[in-house]
Motif scaffolding. Sequence first.
Motif, PDB file in Angstrom:
ATOM      1  N   LEU A  22      42.018  45.058  45.609  1.00  5.46           N
ATOM      2  CA  LEU A  22      40.914  45.728  44.923  1.00  5.46           C
ATOM      3  C   LEU A  22      40.944  45.403  43.427  1.00  5.46           C
ATOM      4  CD1 LEU A  22      38.533  47.657  45.131  1.00  5.46           C
ATOM      5  CD2 LEU A  22      40.133  49.576  44.796  1.00  5.46           C
ATOM      6  N   ALA A  23      42.126  45.406  42.830  1.00  2.00           N
ATOM      7  CA  ALA A  23      42.230  45.076  41.402  1.00  2.00           C
ATOM      8  C   ALA A  23      41.782  43.648  41.152  1.00  2.00           C
ATOM      9  CB  ALA A  23      43.674  45.284  40.930  1.00  2.00           C
ATOM     10  N   GLY A  30      34.234  41.415  37.366  1.00  2.00           N
ATOM     11  CA  GLY A  30      33.975  41.644  35.950  1.00  2.00           C
ATOM     12  C   GLY A  30      33.902  40.358  35.147  1.00  2.00           C
ATOM     13  N   LEU A  31      34.613  39.331  35.594  1.00  2.00           N
ATOM     14  CA  LEU A  31      34.629  38.057  34.869  1.00  2.00           C
ATOM     15  C   LEU A  31      33.711  37.012  35.495  1.00  2.00           C
ATOM     16  CD1 LEU A  31      38.491  37.765  34.241  1.00  2.00           C
ATOM     17  CD2 LEU A  31      36.729  38.537  32.623  1.00  2.00           C
ATOM     18  N   ALA A  32      32.865  37.440  36.433  1.00  2.00           N
ATOM     19  CA  ALA A  32      32.018  36.478  37.160  1.00  2.00           C
ATOM     20  C   ALA A  32      31.146  35.660  36.222  1.00  2.00           C
ATOM     21  CB  ALA A  32      31.160  37.214  38.185  1.00  2.00           C
ATOM     22  N   ASP A  33      30.602  36.316  35.195  1.00  2.00           N
ATOM     23  CA  ASP A  33      29.711  35.598  34.275  1.00  2.00           C
ATOM     24  C   ASP A  33      30.478  34.658  33.354  1.00  2.00           C
ATOM     25  OD1 ASP A  33      27.596  36.960  35.394  1.00  2.00           O
ATOM     26  OD2 ASP A  33      27.634  38.565  33.896  1.00  2.00           O
ATOM     27  N   LEU A  42      40.400  32.622  41.809  1.00  4.14           N
ATOM     28  CA  LEU A  42      41.314  32.577  40.678  1.00  4.14           C
ATOM     29  C   LEU A  42      42.104  33.871  40.502  1.00  4.14           C
ATOM     30  CD1 LEU A  42      42.224  30.631  38.522  1.00  4.14           C
ATOM     31  CD2 LEU A  42      40.519  31.597  36.977  1.00  4.14           C
ATOM     32  N   THR A  43      41.475  35.011  40.663  1.00  6.39           N
ATOM     33  CA  THR A  43      42.185  36.277  40.462  1.00  6.39           C
ATOM     34  C   THR A  43      42.907  36.752  41.719  1.00  6.39           C
ATOM     35  OG1 THR A  43      40.210  37.561  41.032  1.00  6.39           O
ATOM     36  CG2 THR A  43      40.526  37.000  38.704  1.00  6.39           C
ATOM     37  N   PHE A  44      42.596  36.105  42.873  1.00  4.80           N
ATOM     38  CA  PHE A  44      43.198  36.568  44.124  1.00  4.80           C
ATOM     39  C   PHE A  44      44.595  35.974  44.366  1.00  4.80           C
ATOM     40  CE2 PHE A  44      38.595  37.014  44.969  1.00  4.80           C
ATOM     41  CZ  PHE A  44      38.570  38.387  45.165  1.00  4.80           C
TER      42      PHE A  44
END
Length: 326
Positions: A22-23, A30-33, A42-44
Amino acid sequence: MQAESFRSKPVLGYGLAVGAWLAAFLLRAGLADWFPPGFPYLTFFPAVVVVAYFAGLRPAILTSVLSGLSAWWFWIGAPGFDWSVATGVALGFFAFVVAVDIFFIVGMTSATRDLEEEVKRSTALAHSRDLLYRELQHRVSNNIQVVSALLKLEAGITSDTQAKRVLNEAATRTALIAKVQRGLSDADGRATPFDEVARDLCADALAAAAREDVVVDVRDGRLTLTAEEATPVMLTMLECVNNALEHALPSRAGRIEIGLSEVGQERVLEVRDDGQGLSAGFDLNKTRSLGLNIVRGLAGQLGGQFLIEPGHPGVRATLTYPRQES
């Protein structure tokens, strides 16, 4: 909270898996744009690594599946599950990377746990061995002390003067062996340096001879003795001290110097006095002294050599023998 807590309690492990996913999802959203196209996972990846390390295999697989599905739906192609070849390649890449991460991290943590358990077992075995050794040492010392007491008892009831003297000497020597055995190590099992045991034994010898006018100086003695060399070396030292008290300094004040040093592969015990020196015609090989003959036998037991020579002044006695392996 330690990693073992997550592994031992599945609820915590799977809770960590969902929380990490979830984090990572919220951070990616939040960083999609800010992200250019082509970075859906990248965050996973860090989330999978963290869960694999702390919670183990199954929670890491859960995090990987949730991460892959959410990245597939939101950031690979148009929103929804895209079934194109390119999407399949991207998903395959993600599955390969997380599989490698999980394999190595879980494998390394498992190996680390096994190593820690082995270290604990080895430490416990070493502790048990030390306890058994000290108990054996204590029992051997007590048994030798019993032999010494029996010899003294026998000396007390015999009427033969010569036999009484011999029995008393034997009792004294066996008591010394018992004391050396007790002094081989301290209460924590550490080997006791030579000088500490030597000072204790010499103090007993001076007290037994009632010689407050003789100074015994033990120097260069921080070497420790193995169980095999302790008794021969200490008996030799005490025999030399007693000889100095009886023959070199029979009726006057004096000084006895004792040292144990290491020269190359050999150890050298030296006992020097400032007394009246050797008698004319003294020959160690022809002496009838029981104590000196015992010392010569002890030197042979160590594979070494015992010598007595003029010390200018006094007498210099040396025991030289090969260094024993601890």
